[in-house]
Design an enzyme around this catalytic site. Sequence first.
Site, PDB file in Angstrom:
ATOM      1  N   PRO A  78       0.827  -1.212   0.000  1.00  0.00           N
ATOM      2  CA  PRO A  78       0.000   0.000   0.000  1.00  0.00           C
ATOM      3  C   PRO A  78       0.858   1.258   0.000  1.00  0.00           C
ATOM      4  CG  PRO A  78       0.041  -1.001   2.183  1.00  0.00           C
ATOM      5  CD  PRO A  78       0.736  -1.955   1.267  1.00  0.00           C
ATOM      6  N   SER A 107      -4.354   1.374  -0.267  1.00  0.00           N
ATOM      7  CA  SER A 107      -4.130   2.109   0.973  1.00  0.00           C
ATOM      8  C   SER A 107      -5.403   2.768   1.488  1.00  0.00           C
ATOM      9  CB  SER A 107      -3.063   3.185   0.745  1.00  0.00           C
ATOM     10  OG  SER A 107      -2.946   4.037   1.866  1.00  0.00           O
ATOM     11  N   GLN A 128      -5.687  -2.214   2.670  1.00  0.00           N
ATOM     12  CA  GLN A 128      -4.816  -1.924   3.811  1.00  0.00           C
ATOM     13  C   GLN A 128      -5.522  -0.940   4.736  1.00  0.00           C
ATOM     14  OE1 GLN A 128      -3.088   1.355   3.893  1.00  0.00           O
ATOM     15  NE2 GLN A 128      -2.162   0.985   5.890  1.00  0.00           N
ATOM     16  N   LYS A 221       0.089  -6.088   9.549  1.00  0.00           N
ATOM     17  CA  LYS A 221       1.298  -5.604   8.877  1.00  0.00           C
ATOM     18  C   LYS A 221       2.122  -4.716   9.801  1.00  0.00           C
ATOM     19  CE  LYS A 221       2.764  -3.201   4.630  1.00  0.00           C
ATOM     20  NZ  LYS A 221       3.649  -2.200   5.232  1.00  0.00           N
ATOM     21  N   SER A 243       7.749  -6.271   8.558  1.00  0.00           N
ATOM     22  CA  SER A 243       8.042  -4.991   7.921  1.00  0.00           C
ATOM     23  C   SER A 243       8.534  -3.982   8.939  1.00  0.00           C
ATOM     24  CB  SER A 243       6.762  -4.454   7.265  1.00  0.00           C
ATOM     25  OG  SER A 243       6.906  -3.112   6.858  1.00  0.00           O
ATOM     26  N   ARG A 248      10.359   4.208   7.236  1.00  0.00           N
ATOM     27  CA  ARG A 248       9.645   5.482   7.260  1.00  0.00           C
ATOM     28  C   ARG A 248       9.081   5.858   8.635  1.00  0.00           C
ATOM     29  NH1 ARG A 248       8.296   7.307   2.011  1.00  0.00           N
ATOM     30  NH2 ARG A 248       6.501   8.500   2.737  1.00  0.00           N
TER      31      ARG A 248
END
Length: 346
Positions: A78, A107, A128, A221, A243, A248
Site C-alpha cells: 500500500p 491504501s 490496507q 502488517k 516490515s 519510514r
Amino acid sequence: MQSLPLLSHYIQQAQAKLPATVWHYLQSDAGDGRQRNANEVAWQALKLMPRPLQTLHHANTVCEMFGERWAHPILLAPVAYQRLFHEDGEIGTAIACNAQQGQMMVSSLASQTIEQIIQQAQQPLWFQLYWQGDRARTAVLLQKALASGASAVVFTVDAPVKQSLMDLPEGISAVNLAQALAPRPITPGQSNVFDGWMSQAPTWEDVQWLRQQVKVPLLVKGLMHVDDAKRAVDAGCDGIVVSNHGGRVLDHTPTVTAVLPQLVNAVGGQCKILVDSGFRSGQDVFKALAMGADAVCIGRPYVWGLATEGAMGVAKVIRWMRDELEMTMALTGVSSLDDIRQVDLY
C-alpha cells in the site's frame, strides 16, 4: 537481467518529473536514510549458490494464497496518495497489477475511491486498513472496503496514527475517509504523544475486535518481534507482514532479513508470512522466499515506475522483477516457489 538498470532509469526519471516536495515525500525516512539503505544492503548481502545442469520440471512462479492464484509472489504494497506521482493514480496501479496477474493492497489513504479502483482492476483487491482513532470510525472505513469487494484486509499497526508528511496539493486527498483524524485535545502538562495521538492508537484488544468484524482473511502488517507474531496467530489472524515500514516510521530497527527466520520458526506454518522493506530486485524476492516467506511486497520501485510511465511503468517493474526471479530460479536449479524454500543462502 535488466531490472537494476530499469529501476535506476525510473529513479532518475521520477526524480526529474516530480516536484521536489513530492519526491522528498516518496523517499523520506524516519531518520537520515540509513534504515532504508540498511534494508536494501541486507538483501544484497545474502549470497546464492549456482546449481547448473539441473532438470527443471514445469517451472513456474505461481503463488496461491487464501484461495487466490497469482502468476507470481510479488504483491504491491500500500502506498498513499498515488495521484501525487501520476494522474493514473491507484487505478493505473490496479490495472497494471491485473495485467501482470498479481495482487495489490489499496491504501486507506488512496487518492481515488476504493470502488473505482477495484472496478477498474477487474479483480478483487486487498485493502490496507489504518486505525481511525476508534472502533466506530474504523468500522465505517472497513465496511466501505468490504462492500467494494476487498478480498482481504491488511491491518497496518507500526504507524499507529498515520499523518501526511507534506501539504497535499489541491484536488488530492484521502477520498475514502469521512474526515481527517484530528489529534485529541490535551491540557497543559499532558504529552502530545502519550495523551494525544497515542490515546487514539489501536491495541491487541482492537485486533481481536477486528477479527470478529472481518470474515475475509485478516493480516497484521508491521510486526518484527517473535512474541507479536505469536500473538497475531493467537488472535486468529490469517497472516502477518514482516516490515519496518521501509524505514519510514522508526529509525535504527533491525532489518527484516535479521528477524524473518525467527518469525517463520515462531509461526510454524500457522499463518501466511509476507515481507516488505528494501526489495529492489527479483533476486531479493528469491532470497525472502528461501528464508521462509510466502510472498513479498514492493513499494517504492513500482511508484518510481508509476511516476515515470503511469500504469505501463508499474507493469514493467512487476514484469522485470518477475523475470529476474525466474532467472534466479533457473540458475539455482529450482522449479517452483516450494523448491525455493529448500535453498540455502550464504
